[in-house]
Design a protein around this motif. Structure first.
Motif, short mmCIF file in Angstrom:
data_model
loop_
_atom_site.label_atom_id
_atom_site.label_comp_id
_atom_site.label_asym_id
_atom_site.label_seq_id
_atom_site.Cartn_x
_atom_site.Cartn_y
_atom_site.Cartn_z
N MET A 1 0.78 -1.23 0.06
CA MET A 1 -0.04 -0.02 0.04
C MET A 1 0.91 1.47 0.17
N SER A 2 0.30 2.18 -0.50
CA SER A 2 1.13 3.64 -0.51
C SER A 2 0.93 4.46 0.65
N ASN A 3 1.89 5.18 0.96
CA ASN A 3 1.69 6.15 2.02
C ASN A 3 2.35 7.31 1.62
N VAL A 4 1.77 8.50 1.76
CA VAL A 4 2.44 9.74 1.17
C VAL A 4 2.77 10.85 2.28
N LEU A 5 4.03 11.37 1.85
CA LEU A 5 4.34 12.45 2.96
C LEU A 5 4.40 13.62 2.00
N ILE A 6 3.70 14.72 2.28
CA ILE A 6 3.41 15.97 1.55
C ILE A 6 4.38 16.99 2.29
N VAL A 7 5.21 17.64 1.77
CA VAL A 7 5.72 18.97 2.30
C VAL A 7 5.15 20.05 2.02
N ALA A 8 4.84 20.53 3.38
CA ALA A 8 3.78 22.06 3.30
C ALA A 8 4.82 23.01 3.05
N GLU A 9 4.03 23.88 2.08
CA GLU A 9 4.64 25.14 1.80
C GLU A 9 3.71 26.39 2.55
N HIS A 10 4.61 26.98 2.98
CA HIS A 10 4.15 28.17 4.12
C HIS A 10 5.11 29.46 3.93
N LEU A 11 4.14 30.67 4.54
CA LEU A 11 5.07 31.88 4.42
C LEU A 11 4.59 32.48 5.39
N ALA A 12 5.30 33.26 6.44
CA ALA A 12 4.86 34.02 7.40
C ALA A 12 3.59 33.62 8.29
N GLY A 13 3.79 32.28 8.58
CA GLY A 13 2.79 31.72 9.32
C GLY A 13 1.50 31.12 8.71
N LYS A 14 1.55 31.22 7.35
CA LYS A 14 0.20 30.86 6.70
C LYS A 14 0.46 29.77 5.86
N LEU A 15 -0.38 28.78 5.66
CA LEU A 15 -0.28 27.73 4.69
C LEU A 15 -0.53 28.17 3.49
N ASN A 16 0.26 27.70 2.16
CA ASN A 16 -0.14 28.01 1.03
C ASN A 16 -1.15 27.03 0.50
N GLY A 17 -1.98 27.40 -0.19
CA GLY A 17 -3.12 26.34 -0.91
C GLY A 17 -2.49 25.41 -1.60
N SER A 18 -1.32 25.58 -2.37
CA SER A 18 -0.91 24.31 -2.85
C SER A 18 -0.46 23.26 -2.19
N THR A 19 -0.74 23.16 -0.78
CA THR A 19 -0.49 21.85 0.03
C THR A 19 -1.75 21.32 0.05
N ALA A 20 -2.95 21.93 0.04
CA ALA A 20 -4.30 21.18 -0.22
C ALA A 20 -4.47 20.52 -1.58
N LYS A 21 -3.80 21.05 -2.45
CA LYS A 21 -3.73 20.40 -3.87
C LYS A 21 -2.83 19.26 -3.96
N CYS A 22 -1.83 19.25 -3.35
CA CYS A 22 -0.93 18.17 -3.20
C CYS A 22 -1.70 16.97 -2.64
N VAL A 23 -2.53 17.19 -1.52
CA VAL A 23 -3.41 16.48 -0.84
C VAL A 23 -4.16 15.68 -1.85
N SER A 24 -4.95 16.58 -2.85
CA SER A 24 -5.80 16.00 -3.66
C SER A 24 -5.26 15.01 -4.50
N ALA A 25 -3.95 15.33 -4.91
CA ALA A 25 -3.14 14.39 -6.02
C ALA A 25 -2.82 13.02 -5.02
N ALA A 26 -2.39 13.21 -3.78
CA ALA A 26 -2.15 12.03 -3.19
C ALA A 26 -3.13 11.17 -2.80
N GLN A 27 -4.51 11.65 -2.77
CA GLN A 27 -5.74 11.02 -2.56
C GLN A 27 -6.04 10.14 -3.88
N ALA A 28 -5.69 10.57 -5.05
CA ALA A 28 -5.78 9.66 -6.25
C ALA A 28 -5.07 8.35 -6.27
N LEU A 29 -4.15 8.31 -5.52
CA LEU A 29 -3.20 7.17 -5.13
C LEU A 29 -4.22 6.09 -4.55
#
Length: 312
Positions: free
Chosen positions: A1-29
């Motif tokens: 089975m696959s297990n995925v580690l996603i590196v979060a992108e953030h700046l000045a204490g705020k999470l970038n929306g690109s991280t949630a998009k990476c989660v969508s890609a990971a869910q496709a697995l």
């Protein structure tokens, strides 16, 4: 089975929306687990935001003063150490991800899959080539972790109704001393970030000058949009290159993209092919931009924009 580690992108204490998009890609697995890694001097606020992303099992946090700034040579060894036990390591195909993920892949002794568009199976993916004019299927090596950057324009953000656990971890990785953060020179703007904005207004060579570009900024402010530009406008010195949209600029996928005075060179169209609705305003009815626009308006932008602003 696959297990995925996603590196979060953030700046000045705020999470970038690109991280949630990476989660969508990971869910496709259809993986067994998806974890997010937050590297920061104080990761608490970012981790709390990341924990809300649906489908995430847990958020790993590494608090280290060395992680105060996203330097790939500093973050890379830590990500590589924590990637042990994971079948996939994802990061966004943004400036952050394009800088960091090749270093992670090298440390893990594997090749990187860039600009992941679709997931065909656990080790088979598609990605664009030739400025997006062709899509190639690539197969990653099965006996090594898959390190990939996710083409954020191709994936929606995962929902924010989750409640993942947050776990503080320590990592014993040798951090380099030859690379260090010195300074960050960045333009300041109250407008939305170009790569994550839902609405974008872009100007091209037809705007005519740096002074005239004010009409683009004013219109964008009116509708709460980010501002972009074609390469021709950037090369002419109308705006700085961080606003450039296209093959050699930023690849974006807003819900609404308004192209003003942009002819529609293939390099520019590459950057907006995944936009929801494309609106084009140009006085030349034969402009290539009209071939891909959902809504086209032939007219002088200096007459049309004031009328649109007044109507809004």
């Amino acid at each position: 089975m696959s297990n995925v580690l996603i590196v979060a992108e953030h700046l000045a204490g705020k999470l970038n929306g690109s991280t949630a998009k990476c989660v969508s890609a990971a869910q496709a697995l259809k993986p067994e687990a998806i974890d997010i890694l937050v590297l920061a001097a104080d990761p608490a606020a970012v981790a709390a935001d990341a924990a809300k992303i649906a489908g995430v099992r847990k958020v790993l946090t590494v608090a280290n003063d060395a992680n105060a700034h996203p330097v790939a040579q500093v973050l890379g060894p830590q990500v590589a150490k924590l990637a042990e036990g994971y079948s996939h390591v994802f990061g966004p195909s943004t400036t952050f991800g394009k800088d960091l993920m090749p270093a992670v892949a090298a440390l893990l002794g594997t090749a990187q899959v860039s600009d992941l568009m679709t997931v065909e199976s656990s080790h088979v993916f598609t990605r664009p080539i030739y400025a997006g004019n062709a899509i190639v299927t690539v197969q990653a090596t099965a006996d090594r972790p898959v390190v990939a950057t996710v083409r954020t324009a191709s994936w929606p953000e995962a929902a924010r109704d989750g409640g993942a656990d947050i776990e503080a971890v320590t990592v014993e990785a040798e951090l380099p001393t030859h690379t260090r953060f010195v300074d960050l020179a960045a333009g300041k703007s109250d407008r939305p970030d170009l790569q994550s904005a839902k609405r974008v207004v872009s100007g091209g060579r037809g705007v005519g000058s740096e002074e005239n570009f004010k009409i683009i900024f004013d219109f964008a402010d009116k509708i709460g949009a980010a501002v972009g530009a074609s390469r021709a406008a950037v090369d002419a010195g109308y705006v700085p290159n961080e606003l450039q949209v296209g093959q050699t600029g930023k690849i974006i996928a807003p819900d609404l993209y308004i192209a003003i005075g942009i002819s529609g060179a293939i390099q520019h169209l590459t950057g907006i092919k995944d936009a929801g609705t494309i609106v084009a305003i140009n006085k030349d009815p034969d402009s290539a931009i009209f071939e891909i626009a959902d809504i086209g308006l032939v007219g002088d932008l200096f007459k049309v924009l004031p009328e649109l602003e007044a109507a809004l």
